[in-house]
Design an enzyme around this catalytic site. Structure first.
Site, PDB file in Angstrom:
ATOM      1  N   VAL A   1       0.866  -1.183   0.000  1.00  0.00           N
ATOM      2  CA  VAL A   1       0.000   0.000   0.000  1.00  0.00           C
ATOM      3  C   VAL A   1       0.900   1.229   0.000  1.00  0.00           C
ATOM      4  O   VAL A   1       1.803   1.343   0.839  1.00  0.00           O
ATOM      5  CB  VAL A   1      -0.913   0.018   1.247  1.00  0.00           C
ATOM      6  CG1 VAL A   1      -1.779   1.270   1.267  1.00  0.00           C
ATOM      7  CG2 VAL A   1      -1.778  -1.233   1.284  1.00  0.00           C
ATOM      8  N   HIS A   2       0.646   2.134  -0.929  1.00  0.00           N
ATOM      9  CA  HIS A   2       1.424   3.374  -0.978  1.00  0.00           C
ATOM     10  C   HIS A   2       1.145   4.170   0.287  1.00  0.00           C
ATOM     11  O   HIS A   2       0.005   4.214   0.756  1.00  0.00           O
ATOM     12  CB  HIS A   2       1.032   4.177  -2.228  1.00  0.00           C
ATOM     13  CG  HIS A   2       1.943   5.324  -2.487  1.00  0.00           C
ATOM     14  ND1 HIS A   2       1.866   6.500  -1.782  1.00  0.00           N
ATOM     15  CD2 HIS A   2       2.960   5.470  -3.365  1.00  0.00           C
ATOM     16  CE1 HIS A   2       2.795   7.336  -2.221  1.00  0.00           C
ATOM     17  NE2 HIS A   2       3.472   6.733  -3.183  1.00  0.00           N
ATOM     18  N   PRO A   3       2.159   4.802   0.871  1.00  0.00           N
ATOM     19  CA  PRO A   3       1.943   5.568   2.112  1.00  0.00           C
ATOM     20  C   PRO A   3       0.816   6.603   2.006  1.00  0.00           C
ATOM     21  O   PRO A   3       0.086   6.816   2.968  1.00  0.00           O
ATOM     22  CB  PRO A   3       3.291   6.253   2.354  1.00  0.00           C
ATOM     23  CG  PRO A   3       4.293   5.364   1.694  1.00  0.00           C
ATOM     24  CD  PRO A   3       3.577   4.787   0.489  1.00  0.00           C
ATOM     25  N   GLN A   4       0.641   7.207   0.837  1.00  0.00           N
ATOM     26  CA  GLN A   4      -0.430   8.190   0.684  1.00  0.00           C
ATOM     27  C   GLN A   4      -1.813   7.541   0.634  1.00  0.00           C
ATOM     28  O   GLN A   4      -2.815   8.210   0.813  1.00  0.00           O
ATOM     29  CB  GLN A   4      -0.209   9.036  -0.568  1.00  0.00           C
ATOM     30  CG  GLN A   4       0.982   9.957  -0.447  1.00  0.00           C
ATOM     31  CD  GLN A   4       1.226  10.755  -1.709  1.00  0.00           C
ATOM     32  OE1 GLN A   4       0.682  10.466  -2.771  1.00  0.00           O
ATOM     33  NE2 GLN A   4       2.062  11.771  -1.593  1.00  0.00           N
ATOM     34  N   GLY A   5      -1.878   6.239   0.396  1.00  0.00           N
ATOM     35  CA  GLY A   5      -3.154   5.532   0.350  1.00  0.00           C
ATOM     36  C   GLY A   5      -3.450   4.719   1.595  1.00  0.00           C
ATOM     37  O   GLY A   5      -4.491   4.087   1.705  1.00  0.00           O
TER      38      GLY A   5
END
Length: 167
Positions: A58-62
């Site tokens: 999971v991307h940190p922004q998501g």
């Protein structure tokens, strides 16, 4: 604006930069490009290490959105996103908390103090779906008064159904 997974895979099929592919899918649908991809397995060892490292992450922004969806009853499956290699989620309709605990009432414009309990309200239209955060002074029954501003934002007429879920 950049995805090692897209650069290693999707870009070769569509000759589009990541940002442009995301823009196209926002205009059409997320499955638009996925439907055009070959339906064969992708062999992970053939991808560059940077692309392999993205798979299932999971991307940190998501992260916050991902965790909200998990709390709502979504689950990760065995597929990854075509664009960034991140996990994809699914849920059965009956398993989603906000659907299971939602109420439907007939709406009309009426005064609210703005200090009541927070609810997520939405109209019941598919084509012109609208949702808004509202504060209700009392729990809704068969009829619910919505602040005139929220009533208008939801594009409701008196007596229209409104779906509500307590937050």
């Amino acid at each position: 604006g950049h995805s090692p997974f897209w650069d290693a895979l999707g870009k070769h099929f569509f000759d589009l930069p990541y940002v442009e592919a995301e823009r196209l899918c926002a205009l059409r649908s997320r499955s638009f490009l996925a439907d055009l991809m070959p339906q064969y397995p992708i062999y992970i060892p053939m991808l560059p290490k940077a692309a392999q490292d993205c798979i299932g992450q999971v991307h940190p922004q998501g992260r916050e959105a991902y965790e909200i969806l998990l709390r709502e009853g979504f689950e990760a499956n065995h597929y990854v996103d075509l664009f960034d290699g991140g996990p994809t989620l699914y849920a059965r309709h009956s398993g989603v908390r906000s659907i299971r605990h939602s109420l439907i009432a007939n709406a009309c414009p009426g005064p609210q103090s703005g200090s009541g309990r927070a609810w997520l309200a939405s109209n019941e239209r598919l084509g012109q779906y609208r949702a808004a955060l509202v504060c209700l002074d009392e729990a809704p029954g068969d009829l619910v008064n919505l602040d005139p501003e929220a009533f208008q934002a939801l594009q409701l007429q008196s007596g229209d159904p409104v779906r509500l879920v307590a937050l």
